[in-house]
Scaffold this active site. Sequence first.
Site, PDB file in Angstrom:
ATOM      1  N   ASN A 150       0.842  -1.208   0.000  1.00 44.98           N
ATOM      2  CA  ASN A 150       0.000   0.000   0.000  1.00 44.98           C
ATOM      3  C   ASN A 150       0.873   1.254   0.000  1.00 44.98           C
ATOM      4  O   ASN A 150       1.809   1.373   0.782  1.00 44.98           O
ATOM      5  CB  ASN A 150      -0.932   0.009   1.211  1.00 44.98           C
ATOM      6  CG  ASN A 150      -0.179   0.164   2.521  1.00 44.98           C
ATOM      7  OD1 ASN A 150       0.750  -0.590   2.784  1.00 44.98           O
ATOM      8  ND2 ASN A 150      -0.560   1.121   3.333  1.00 44.98           N
ATOM      9  N   LYS A 173      13.213  -4.485  -0.898  1.00 42.81           N
ATOM     10  CA  LYS A 173      12.338  -5.627  -1.156  1.00 42.81           C
ATOM     11  C   LYS A 173      10.896  -5.144  -1.241  1.00 42.81           C
ATOM     12  O   LYS A 173      10.330  -4.650  -0.276  1.00 42.81           O
ATOM     13  CB  LYS A 173      12.443  -6.683  -0.062  1.00 42.81           C
ATOM     14  CG  LYS A 173      11.565  -7.913  -0.345  1.00 42.81           C
ATOM     15  CD  LYS A 173      11.215  -8.673   0.902  1.00 42.81           C
ATOM     16  CE  LYS A 173      10.134  -9.718   0.635  1.00 42.81           C
ATOM     17  NZ  LYS A 173       8.806  -9.124   0.350  1.00 42.81           N
ATOM     18  N   GLY A 226       5.229  -2.157   7.941  1.00 42.72           N
ATOM     19  CA  GLY A 226       4.353  -3.322   7.917  1.00 42.72           C
ATOM     20  C   GLY A 226       3.690  -3.518   9.262  1.00 42.72           C
ATOM     21  O   GLY A 226       3.412  -2.555   9.980  1.00 42.72           O
ATOM     22  N   GLU A 248       8.053   1.250  10.963  1.00 42.93           N
ATOM     23  CA  GLU A 248       6.760   1.940  10.934  1.00 42.93           C
ATOM     24  C   GLU A 248       5.698   0.862  10.818  1.00 42.93           C
ATOM     25  O   GLU A 248       5.602   0.186   9.796  1.00 42.93           O
ATOM     26  CB  GLU A 248       6.714   2.927   9.762  1.00 42.93           C
ATOM     27  CG  GLU A 248       5.578   3.943   9.892  1.00 42.93           C
ATOM     28  CD  GLU A 248       4.299   3.455   9.252  1.00 42.93           C
ATOM     29  OE1 GLU A 248       3.444   2.897   9.995  1.00 42.93           O
ATOM     30  OE2 GLU A 248       4.151   3.603   8.040  1.00 42.93           O
ATOM     31  N   LEU A 249       4.891   0.694  11.897  1.00 48.51           N
ATOM     32  CA  LEU A 249       4.121  -0.532  12.038  1.00 48.51           C
ATOM     33  C   LEU A 249       2.611  -0.358  12.071  1.00 48.51           C
ATOM     34  O   LEU A 249       1.891  -1.236  12.513  1.00 48.51           O
ATOM     35  CB  LEU A 249       4.570  -1.258  13.319  1.00 48.51           C
ATOM     36  CG  LEU A 249       6.084  -1.510  13.413  1.00 48.51           C
ATOM     37  CD1 LEU A 249       6.416  -2.230  14.709  1.00 48.51           C
ATOM     38  CD2 LEU A 249       6.583  -2.299  12.210  1.00 48.51           C
ATOM     39  N   CYS A 282      -1.954   3.014   6.984  1.00 43.75           N
ATOM     40  CA  CYS A 282      -1.421   2.809   8.335  1.00 43.75           C
ATOM     41  C   CYS A 282      -1.980   3.818   9.323  1.00 43.75           C
ATOM     42  O   CYS A 282      -2.041   3.556  10.517  1.00 43.75           O
ATOM     43  CB  CYS A 282       0.103   2.862   8.309  1.00 43.75           C
ATOM     44  SG  CYS A 282       0.784   4.360   7.577  1.00 43.75           S
ATOM     45  N   GLU A 379      -6.392  -3.988  14.261  1.00 44.37           N
ATOM     46  CA  GLU A 379      -6.234  -3.222  13.032  1.00 44.37           C
ATOM     47  C   GLU A 379      -6.846  -4.012  11.876  1.00 44.37           C
ATOM     48  O   GLU A 379      -6.430  -5.127  11.578  1.00 44.37           O
ATOM     49  CB  GLU A 379      -4.755  -2.935  12.744  1.00 44.37           C
ATOM     50  CG  GLU A 379      -4.559  -2.044  11.535  1.00 44.37           C
ATOM     51  CD  GLU A 379      -3.094  -1.759  11.224  1.00 44.37           C
ATOM     52  OE1 GLU A 379      -2.836  -0.819  10.456  1.00 44.37           O
ATOM     53  OE2 GLU A 379      -2.227  -2.494  11.718  1.00 44.37           O
TER      54      GLU A 379
END
Length: 487
Positions: A150, A173, A226, A248-249, A282, A379
């Site tokens: 995304n 990746k 992710g 960043e989760l 996110c 989430e």
Amino acid sequence: MQRFQHYIDGAFEDGSATFESLDPANGKPWALIPRGQADDVDRAVKAAGRALWSPEWRDMTATMRGKLLYRLADLVAENAQHLAELETRDTGKIIRETSAQIAYVAEYYRYYAGLADKIEGAHLPIDKPDMEVWLRREPVGVVAAVVPWNSQLFLSAVKIGPALAAGCTLVVKASEDGPAPMLALAKLIDEAGFPAGVVNILTGFGDECGAHLSSHPGVDHIAFTGGPQTARHIIRNSAENLASTSLELGGKSPFIVFEDADLESAANAQVAGIFAATGQSCVAGSRLLVHASVKDRFLTLLKGKAARIVIGDPQDKATEVGPLCTTRQREHIDQLVGDSIAAGAELVCGGKVPEGEGYYYPPTILDCSDVLAPSWENEFFGPVLSVRSFETEEQAVELANGTPYGLAAGVFTTNLTRAHRMIRRIRAGVVWVNTYRAVSPIAPFGGFGLSGQGREGGLEAALDYTKVKTVWLRTSDDPIPDPFVMR
């Protein structure tokens, strides 16, 4: 079908295996994607390691690195529409958003192009009269950048831009879901003129590709966007190479509406915060906290706006909500919605998988009242809003902070002193007041708690890709004093 390739050491490669990428709008395969394996990762990391120390990159001035980034920014801007069409085709994000977002991605590369020769060291007023001491900021080394599907061109720019500005080299990746635009970006990086091996881009599955990258002994820093579960695997893998990490989760962000808020404006912002990008963001404002005195009025507004949302072909400029990226994501969301209703949540609108092809799910609102529904805690990464009311400011803060996440928050009030109190008390890396889902290359972005560590955007991001070297220079010509006493 279209065919895409890895980009390793300045060359485009098919890879030893491929897999099909599916169009979320119809569920049909449309592209062949290289399926990265351990040997692909090894070659890419070694190429990045060689490039890091090659005179061509090592001795390049920071100003020249900036000029290459400017060139990349221009190429991204020139090819924004093509990249947007690829991203829409491969991920289901609507074309009106991908077009605008990718055009803005060029500004991130321009920002870091201008910052490249402004990452400064410092002179220390040391307490020894015969010494000059200064600090140099040097590249952290080889960076493994792992990006999700995304907003991937945006989420890669906030890694590639500062890393290159700092003088690092990268292995990027792309996700196995919707990777086509990232592999297309490789052609622009090549055209911009970066030396071979400075940026390498491949894609593949977590166990076959991602795990080898995050544990590779040649990697010095891992930048990941992710979920927390994957981040835990990455941190465990990084124990093998002691790589530093920036993570960043995502989050479960509160959207707080007080009784004095402009309700029409807040409702529009809530639609942007949870239904834009089909909720696959996110920073999705997925927990609505609304003052009890205006709850019914605000929900009526939201329900009406949700009913008017245009759901359809993501390539159609009139579409406002497209499909989810994968069928497994839709199944996950549908299960959580069902579990939440079973737990006592009231379905205000949506909540039913539509008939027909494609991975569509309607904008959904769940009134959780005082029940502990799964939708309030988990989430979704989809267009599902959970609602609770509050009576006091203290209760709003308690509900807002009642989550292990801490990425973003929205506060809607016309009371300036209340806004400042909320800003101080909410535990989140980003707080928007009377707006939502706004970003800029100038502003750092990141979270607290399970929402990660480190920052993306702004000068802080560039500093994450450097290490400080302390230099001591003795200025006296006298013989060195007693060698058995530390200076």
